[in-house]
Design an enzyme around this catalytic site. Structure first.
Site, PDB file in Angstrom:
ATOM      1  N   PRO A 116       0.810  -1.214   0.000  1.00 40.90           N
ATOM      2  CA  PRO A 116       0.000   0.000   0.000  1.00 40.90           C
ATOM      3  C   PRO A 116       0.843   1.262   0.000  1.00 40.90           C
ATOM      4  CG  PRO A 116      -0.163  -1.177   2.101  1.00 40.90           C
ATOM      5  CD  PRO A 116       0.935  -1.780   1.345  1.00 40.90           C
ATOM      6  N   GLU A 117       0.433   2.205  -0.810  1.00 46.03           N
ATOM      7  CA  GLU A 117       1.025   3.535  -0.803  1.00 46.03           C
ATOM      8  C   GLU A 117      -0.030   4.480  -0.234  1.00 46.03           C
ATOM      9  OE1 GLU A 117       3.194   4.449  -4.448  1.00 46.03           O
ATOM     10  OE2 GLU A 117       3.173   2.329  -4.982  1.00 46.03           O
ATOM     11  N   LYS A 163       2.565   6.903   4.602  1.00 42.38           N
ATOM     12  CA  LYS A 163       2.029   5.543   4.722  1.00 42.38           C
ATOM     13  C   LYS A 163       1.886   5.111   6.172  1.00 42.38           C
ATOM     14  CE  LYS A 163       4.862   4.825   0.659  1.00 42.38           C
ATOM     15  NZ  LYS A 163       6.117   4.221   0.174  1.00 42.38           N
ATOM     16  N   ARG A 168      14.427  -2.627  -7.846  1.00 42.86           N
ATOM     17  CA  ARG A 168      13.013  -2.834  -8.135  1.00 42.86           C
ATOM     18  C   ARG A 168      12.747  -2.387  -9.565  1.00 42.86           C
ATOM     19  NH1 ARG A 168      11.018   1.190  -3.484  1.00 42.86           N
ATOM     20  NH2 ARG A 168       9.353  -0.323  -3.427  1.00 42.86           N
TER      21      ARG A 168
END
Length: 321
Positions: A2-3, A61, A304
């Site tokens: 989740p962001e 977050k 990433r």
DNA sequence: AACGCGACCTGCGAGC
DNA sequence: TGCTCGCAGGTCGCGT
């Protein structure tokens, strides 16, 4: 996973379902999910039981629940004393906060169960479910914010911040976010733009998905040196981040699978709106509109994936762009 | 200050 | 069928 938009979806859910209720019992099914609570399981549970949830606050977050240890309305005339402690939640990559009725079977990765005081028509458990255990819950002190502004987005904002979130910057959806401060600090960095956008100490709430989406929208490359960014370009990428996160929020967040859900277990619908993230080999939508065929590229960056359009987000050349 | 890397974890799909 | 590999939305801390 989740962001910011996904965490904000959770915050809004908790406002509806948990705010004002008292935690009556705590079950820690996997102590790894409270590893950031240094004093251990007993201390964690002992301090939570009997506590009343005053609000739900979010910065970036990080999500926290300021707590009161007195029942509501205990002192009828006196105003509510300022909370000193909060229950912190970080979802990490796979954390979920779910409202569930006690009759519902435990989730496979249920880590912590909080039982709540009864409320008409509402489930009586708040469950923390986390497959990868990068997230967690813990108790943290509330301290004054350095700038005197609100600690984060809340129903009743207070000039207090969870100590464990005090090191991160305000996020782009925070009304007290200062673009001037952001731009000054950005220009002072000797690094690439995406690395800066992901640095929660510079601007919080942006993760790998929305960084790529914001860069695509702003037509900027992830490796663009931050010390060469014009004010207009910095504004463009920040506005892009704001826009994409606002749109995602309106759609209930981004989810590729059941790993990301709101407090009622429902998925968001923003995936279909993504223009960059996960679109390797597919046409750049903006170029397609201009009649140009350009295939989105995936590259390894910071261990990433980064997705860019090679045509409208050209890589900066040495000293030029 | 910046950056690279490993650590923290589980699970899924691809390829053999 | 089962094995290994690479990959996944995040953060923290250490070494250079």
């Amino acid at each position: 996973m989740p962001e910011l938009p996904e965490v904000e979806v959770v915050r809004r859910g908790l406002v509806n379902w948990v705010r004002g209720r008292t935690i009556t019992a705590v079950e820690v099914l996997d102590p790894r999910s409270i590893r950031r609570h240094a004093l251990g399981v007993e201390d964690f549970a002992g301090n939570l039981e009997g506590a009343r949830v005053l609000d739900i606050v979010r910065r970036g977050k990080f999500l926290w629940l300021p707590l009161a240890d007195t029942p509501a309305g205990a002192s009828s005339a006196a105003p509510e004393p300022a909370p000193a402690v909060a229950l912190m939640a970080h979802l990490g990559m796979s954390g979920q906060l779910l409202m569930q009725d006690g009759a519902v079977a435990d989730e496979k990765h249920l880590k912590i169960r909080l039982r709540l005081s009864a409320a008409a028509g509402m489930p009586d458990q708040l469950r923390f479910v986390d497959q990868r255990i990068f997230g967690g819950l813990f108790l943290t002190a509330l301290i004054p914010t350095p700038d005197g502004g609100p600690g984060g987005l809340a129903e009743t904002p207070l000039p207090l911040i969870a100590e464990e979130a005090a090191h991160i910057a305000r996020d782009p959806l925070d009304p007290h976010f200062s673009f001037d401060v952001f731009y000054r600090r950005l220009r002072a960095r000797k690094t690439g733009l995406k690395r800066a956008l992901l640095d929660q100490a510079l601007v919080s709430g942006i993760g790998n998905i929305y960084a790529d989406e914001a860069l695509w929208l702003a037509k900027l490359h992830y490796a663009r040196p931050t010390d060469t960014l014009r004010r207009s370009e910095a504004l463009r990428v920040l506005d892009a981040a704001r826009q994409v996160m606002t749109d995602a929020l309106a759609a209930g967040g981004t989810s590729f699978d059941s790993l990301y859900v709101n407090v009622n277990g429902a998925s968001g619908y923003f995936e279909r709106s993504l223009n960059a993230y996960g679109r390797e080999g597919q046409e750049c939508r903006r170029c397609a509109e201009a009649g140009i065929v350009s295939l989105m590229k995936r590259e390894q960056f910071m261990n990433r994936s980064s997705y860019t359009c090679p045509v409208c987000q050209p890589r900066p050349r040495n000293g030029r762009w």
